[in-house]
Write an enzyme that holds these catalytic residues in place. Structure first.
Site, PDB file in Angstrom:
ATOM      1  N   TYR A   1       0.859  -1.186   0.000  1.00  0.00           N
ATOM      2  CA  TYR A   1       0.000   0.000   0.000  1.00  0.00           C
ATOM      3  C   TYR A   1       0.894   1.233   0.000  1.00  0.00           C
ATOM      4  CZ  TYR A   1      -3.418   3.497   1.449  1.00  0.00           C
ATOM      5  OH  TYR A   1      -4.214   4.611   1.502  1.00  0.00           O
TER       6      TYR A   1
ATOM      7  N   GLU B   1      -3.073   7.636  -4.353  1.00  0.00           N
ATOM      8  CA  GLU B   1      -3.116   6.345  -3.678  1.00  0.00           C
ATOM      9  C   GLU B   1      -2.867   5.241  -4.698  1.00  0.00           C
ATOM     10  OE1 GLU B   1      -6.017   4.473  -0.378  1.00  0.00           O
ATOM     11  OE2 GLU B   1      -6.911   4.506  -2.384  1.00  0.00           O
TER      12      GLU B   1
END
Length: 396
Positions: A109, A197
């Site tokens: 992530y 992101e």
């Protein structure tokens, strides 16, 4: 402003971030054609909506034949996907991204967000990718890495390398990871993005680092100097109430209540929402008409509020400084007459030309309830709304 995954990947690619090959499709036939262009054994059909968790809603499918691709595309296109981010209303799928399948060895992530406490861009990363950051925070809080970027110098290679080592990557991947992290930060900085992101950022079986999914959000206030970003806007993915208001220069945020609000000033608007809730009602929106509101702008505000079918009463709360109460009153009278408004309407005016404004409303002969204070206005609009509901069997 949000953009689609394929658009985000195209932007990140310009800054050196490695992304899988893929193409956009608007029909099942085009989806099959795009897959053939990729010439791989498998491909991934991805619904393009402004929401995460698409896979759980059936919006991401791995396909290995033309029939599977066509079937997946037919199922997705024209369907409303409902995820925990879209709410029960869902979002319509109007386009698909056909992407080559990736051999995943590890998921990471990686995100860049604005931290208002630090007043800096902060890198948030975790070796436990492929999940929402909320899940990671709950299940693997110790895996979350935070690194603050100094705005004077930006993301430096040494800082990116430190993050890569903290992620536990193989030393042979550090240079690739550094390039990806620095590239993603540059995209955020140079495009006026408010968030970048990449989830998941994957390590492939062949030893490559690839952005398998990407999300970019942009600061609406900076779009005037980013026309190339403004062109990526997909209004079909936005709340139509907010789109209507924004296109007319109104500051509007849709809520879930029944009492529409037309207020000047963000602070007074927030206080108005609170007072409505304290009086036992639920606000339907935040709307700031801004300073110097003309009668025409007030009329547009009424139209914006009435675009919400859930609105059953309206409260106008104006404390005029730059504004003038007589302008507001003229706009209110015009709105009631032109829109043939029958629902309860409460108007509270205070400030510049307040006597003239109140006189216009009183002399109009229209069914407009007036109030002197915010508390009184909130009580009156909630009472009028409840009364109208009871008379109409629960609906206004």
């Amino acid at each position: 402003m949000d953009i689609h995954e394929y658009q985000a990947k195209d932007l990140l690619k310009r800054f050196g971030v490695n992304v899988p090959r893929g193409g956009i499709a608007y029909s099942p036939e085009q989806a099959v054609y795009r897959a053939r262009e990729l010439s791989g054994e498998k491909c991934v059909v991805k619904a393009q909506i402004h929401s995460g968790a698409r896979g759980k809603a059936g919006g991401v499918r791995i396909c290995s034949s033309d029939d599977e691709i066509s079937e997946a595309a037919s199922w997705m296109l024209g369907r409303k996907l409902v995820t925990h981010q879209t709410g029960p209303q869902g979002k319509m799928v109007g386009r698909l991204y056909i992407e080559e399948a990736t051999d995943i060895a590890q998921e990471i992530y990686l995100a860049f967000v604005m931290d208002r406490t630090e007043e800096r861009v902060v890198v948030v990363a975790s070796a436990q990718g492929g999940m929402e950051i909320e899940e990671i925070s709950e299940n693997e809080p110790e895996s979350i890495i935070r690194s603050v970027v100094d705005p004077a110098v930006g993301m430096q290679n040494f800082q990116a390398r430190e993050i890569a080592f903290q992620l536990g990557l193989d030393p042979s991947l550090i240079n690739q990871a550094t390039k990806t992290i620095v590239g993603a930060y540059r995209a955020m900085d140079e495009l006026d993005a408010s968030m970048v992101e990449i989830n998941p950022l994957v390590v492939t079986g062949g030893g490559e680092i690839v952005a398998l999914d990407a999300k970019l959000s942009f600061d609406n206030n900076a779009l005037f100097r980013r026309p190339e970003i403004s062109e990526l806007r997909d209004k079909s993915q936005e709340d139509p109430r907010e789109t209507y208001a924004e296109d007319r220069g109104l500051n509007y945020i849709g809520l879930d209540g029944e009492i529409g609000c037309i207020v000047n000033g963000a602070g007074l608007a927030m206080a108005t929402l609170d007072m409505i809730k304290m009086a036992g009602g639920e606000p339907a929106n935040f709307l700031d008409v801004g300073g110097g509101a003309s009668p025409e702008r007030v009329l547009m505000s009424f139209k914006a509020v009435l675009n919400d079918p859930n609105v059953e009463a309206i409260l106008v709360n104006i404390f005029a400084g730059i504004n003038r109460c007589d302008w507001i009153a003229e706009g209110v009278v015009r709105a009631v007459q032109e829109l043939e408004l029958t629902m309860p309407l409460v108007v509270r005016l205070s400030g510049t030309n307040v006597d003239e404004g109140r006189a216009l409303i009183n002399e109009s002969g229209l069914n407009i309830i007036t109030a002197d204070t915010l508390a009184e206005a909130a009580d009156k609009v909630v009472a009028a709304w409840k009364d109208a509901r009871s008379k109409n069997g629960g609906a206004v």
